[in-house]
Design an enzyme around this catalytic site. Structure first.
Site: not given
Ligand code: KIV
Length: 278
Positions: A58-59, A97, A126, A128, A195
């Site tokens: 999602d960057s 993501d 993925k 978070e 990260e």
């Protein structure tokens, strides 16, 4: 067509990367190379250059959409880019993501969102977050969705974390990260992104886990490495974080830069502890 298509070869000439293959690499101590990827053109280049996993991060909110955080990225945005990458890819493992707001409410909401990304072409999703995500990881993996967890700096929580800061700097927060990593592995996560944390914390988490860790600013001892594609091609704007290396420097083409990245991750030349660690 057989319902069990042969995984023997692809036009890029390598066997498709599967979860089984990633586990073999981890067991053999072979570092796993990962890059973010958002479209079919780059997917072809990265796949040909031998990148093991393409992460539709999602960057893309910051890299492609010019936003200042990943928070506004939607599930529809993610599905569009997963579909683009899947079109260009032949053999790499595709990780999509789950964006902010698409899995936090309940495991059932996460399953619905994961379905959208898997049907767009993702092989794994993925998400978070720490211990609170373990139930969701368990729910998804029980239902056939491979999950990559993500600890340390979790950019979707940037406002709660007070900025893009190094995590796990003191003993208490480092041991919380280690505990959450164990809980996520026990819940069934097959991979864990770490990260922005001290290299020693990345190393300790990696050493204690049965699943591969993929580091970004988490030191040289992770089981694999990931960078944001545009950063490692020298296209990042503003001051770059310490863990980024510009692989276009000294490379004759984008594909050559990506090949150098893969070779340097595999040979553990990148990241260099003296230059890229905390
Ligand atoms: O969104 C993303 O690109 C990521 C990587 C930085 C790991 O999550």
């Amino acid at each position: 067509m057989s319902v069990h298509p042969s995984p023997d070869s692809t036009p890029s000439g390598r066997k498709p990367i599967t979860l089984h293959r990633l586990r073999e690499m981890h067991a053999a101590g072979e570092p796993i190379s990962v890059l973010t990827c958002y479209d079919a053109a780059f997917a072809r280049v990265l796949d040909n250059a031998g990148v093991d996993c393409l992460l539709i991060g999602d960057s893309l909110g910051m890299v492609l959409q010019g936003l200042t955080s990943t928070v506004p990225v939607t599930l529809a945005d993610m599905a569009y880019h997963v579909r683009c990458v899947a079109q260009g890819n032949r053999s790499a493992w595709i990780i999509g993501d789950l964006p902010f707001g698409s899995y936090q409410q309940s495991p059932a909401q996460a399953m619905e969102s994961a379905t959208v990304l898997m049907q767009a072409g993702a092989h794994m999703v993925k998400l978070e977050g720490g211990g609170w995500t373990a139930d969701t990881v368990h729910f998804l993996t029980q239902r056939g969705v491979p999950v990559c967890a993500h600890l340390g700096l979790t950019p979707q929580s940037v406002h709660a974390l007070g900025g893009y800061r190094i995590q796990g700097r003191d003993d208490e927060s480092a041991s919380t990260l280690r505990l959450h990593a164990q809980q996520l592995a026990e819940a069934g996560a097959a991979m864990l992104v770490l990260e922005l944390m001290p290299s020693a914390v990345g190393a300790a988490i990696t050493a204690g886990l049965p699943i591969p860790t993929i580091g970004i600013g988490a030191g040289a001892d992770c089981s694999g490495q990931v960078l944001v594609l545009h950063d490692m091609l020298g296209l990042g704007h503003g001051k770059q974080p310490r863990f980024v290396r510009d692989f276009m420097r000294g490379s004759a083409s984008v594909e050559a830069a990506i090949r150098t990245y893969v070779a340097d991750v595999k040979a553990r030349r990148f990241p260099d502890p003296a230059l890229h660690g905390y």
